[in-house]
Enzyme design. Structure first.
Site, PDB file in Angstrom:
ATOM      1  N   CYS A   1      -6.583  15.958   7.988  1.00 23.34           N
ATOM      2  CA  CYS A   1      -6.474  15.595   6.575  1.00 23.34           C
ATOM      3  C   CYS A   1      -7.478  14.468   6.332  1.00 23.34           C
ATOM      4  O   CYS A   1      -7.257  13.329   6.753  1.00 23.34           O
ATOM      5  CB  CYS A   1      -5.038  15.155   6.311  1.00 23.34           C
ATOM      6  SG  CYS A   1      -4.672  14.799   4.606  1.00 23.34           S
TER       7      CYS A   1
ATOM      8  N   ASP B   1       0.700  20.216  11.987  1.00 26.40           N
ATOM      9  CA  ASP B   1       1.326  21.215  11.103  1.00 26.40           C
ATOM     10  C   ASP B   1       0.302  22.150  10.455  1.00 26.40           C
ATOM     11  O   ASP B   1       0.506  22.660   9.369  1.00 26.40           O
ATOM     12  CB  ASP B   1       2.162  20.529  10.029  1.00 26.40           C
ATOM     13  CG  ASP B   1       1.356  19.602   9.123  1.00 26.40           C
ATOM     14  OD1 ASP B   1       0.107  19.494   9.294  1.00 26.40           O
ATOM     15  OD2 ASP B   1       1.942  18.976   8.232  1.00 26.40           O
TER      16      ASP B   1
ATOM     17  N   CYS C   1      -2.122  19.612   0.353  1.00 25.44           N
ATOM     18  CA  CYS C   1      -1.841  18.172   0.443  1.00 25.44           C
ATOM     19  C   CYS C   1      -2.699  17.333  -0.510  1.00 25.44           C
ATOM     20  O   CYS C   1      -2.404  16.168  -0.730  1.00 25.44           O
ATOM     21  CB  CYS C   1      -2.010  17.682   1.878  1.00 25.44           C
ATOM     22  SG  CYS C   1      -3.702  17.632   2.476  1.00 25.44           S
TER      23      CYS C   1
ATOM     24  N   ARG D   1      -3.924  19.956  11.470  1.00 23.41           N
ATOM     25  CA  ARG D   1      -4.398  19.739  10.093  1.00 23.41           C
ATOM     26  C   ARG D   1      -5.099  18.392  10.060  1.00 23.41           C
ATOM     27  O   ARG D   1      -4.477  17.354  10.037  1.00 23.41           O
ATOM     28  CB  ARG D   1      -3.239  19.744   9.098  1.00 23.41           C
ATOM     29  CG  ARG D   1      -3.675  19.378   7.680  1.00 23.41           C
ATOM     30  CD  ARG D   1      -2.557  19.517   6.656  1.00 23.41           C
ATOM     31  NE  ARG D   1      -1.346  18.814   7.009  1.00 23.41           N
ATOM     32  CZ  ARG D   1      -0.985  17.618   6.503  1.00 23.41           C
ATOM     33  NH1 ARG D   1      -1.752  16.999   5.634  1.00 23.41           N
ATOM     34  NH2 ARG D   1       0.148  17.054   6.888  1.00 23.41           N
TER      35      ARG D   1
ATOM     36  N   HIS E   1     -13.383   5.200   9.326  1.00 23.49           N
ATOM     37  CA  HIS E   1     -12.085   5.850   9.127  1.00 23.49           C
ATOM     38  C   HIS E   1     -12.329   7.121   8.329  1.00 23.49           C
ATOM     39  O   HIS E   1     -12.995   7.102   7.290  1.00 23.49           O
ATOM     40  CB  HIS E   1     -11.140   4.916   8.355  1.00 23.49           C
ATOM     41  CG  HIS E   1      -9.884   5.587   7.906  1.00 23.49           C
ATOM     42  ND1 HIS E   1      -8.836   5.844   8.749  1.00 23.49           N
ATOM     43  CD2 HIS E   1      -9.526   6.070   6.695  1.00 23.49           C
ATOM     44  CE1 HIS E   1      -7.868   6.444   8.080  1.00 23.49           C
ATOM     45  NE2 HIS E   1      -8.264   6.598   6.824  1.00 23.49           N
TER      46      HIS E   1
ATOM     47  N   HIS F   1      -6.449  11.387   8.900  1.00 21.66           N
ATOM     48  CA  HIS F   1      -5.442  11.548   9.947  1.00 21.66           C
ATOM     49  C   HIS F   1      -5.370  13.015  10.368  1.00 21.66           C
ATOM     50  O   HIS F   1      -5.777  13.898   9.618  1.00 21.66           O
ATOM     51  CB  HIS F   1      -4.075  11.089   9.451  1.00 21.66           C
ATOM     52  CG  HIS F   1      -4.024   9.620   9.181  1.00 21.66           C
ATOM     53  ND1 HIS F   1      -4.437   9.066   7.983  1.00 21.66           N
ATOM     54  CD2 HIS F   1      -3.644   8.588   9.972  1.00 21.66           C
ATOM     55  CE1 HIS F   1      -4.307   7.759   8.045  1.00 21.66           C
ATOM     56  NE2 HIS F   1      -3.818   7.432   9.239  1.00 21.66           N
TER      57      HIS F   1
END
Length: 130
Positions: free
Chosen positions: A119, A109, A65, A117, A102, A105
């Protein structure tokens, strides 16, 4: 766990511009540009804002990704999940439990054993080798 709360001016002074935008304003670094997306050293990834240990290299995997991806948090109590409805999507945002930075996310998957995951933006992390 003691919360870390600072004025916006303090965060701005302590973080570089990308770290500040990502962690304090939920920005996202461009895919394949962060310093940890293709990083393979053994160690612990900490919150760039407060130093809380978040992810370990043993849980990192190649997701394709363009961001560092992990199948589990080092300690689930160190991350908080929030519903994110921005950009016309419903996603699960991950923030640091200590300073509300932050991080990125989490998606359903990922690989076994969790199927998750995480990310995460490289700009939200600081790496410490072990």
């Amino acid at each position: 766990m003691t919360k870390v709360i600072k004025a916006d001016a303090e965060w701005r002074a302590e973080l570089d511009p990308m770290e500040y935008q990502v962690t304090r304003h939920a920005a996202t670094e461009r895919a394949f540009t962060g310093k940890y997306w293709d990083h393979h050293e053994h160690g612990i990834y900490h919150c760039v804002c407060c130093g809380t240990p978040l992810f370990e290299s043993d849980a990192k995997f190649e997701s394709g990704c363009g961001w560092p991806s992990y199948f589990r948090a080092l300690d689930p109590d160190n991350v908080i999940e929030k519903t994110d409805r921005t950009h016309g999507m419903v996603r699960t945002e991950i923030v640091c439990a200590v300073c509300d930075a932050h991080l990125g996310h989490v998606f359903p998957d990922g690989p076994p054993p969790t199927g998750l995951r995480y990310c995460i933006n490289s700009a939200a992390l600081r790496f410490e080798p072990v």
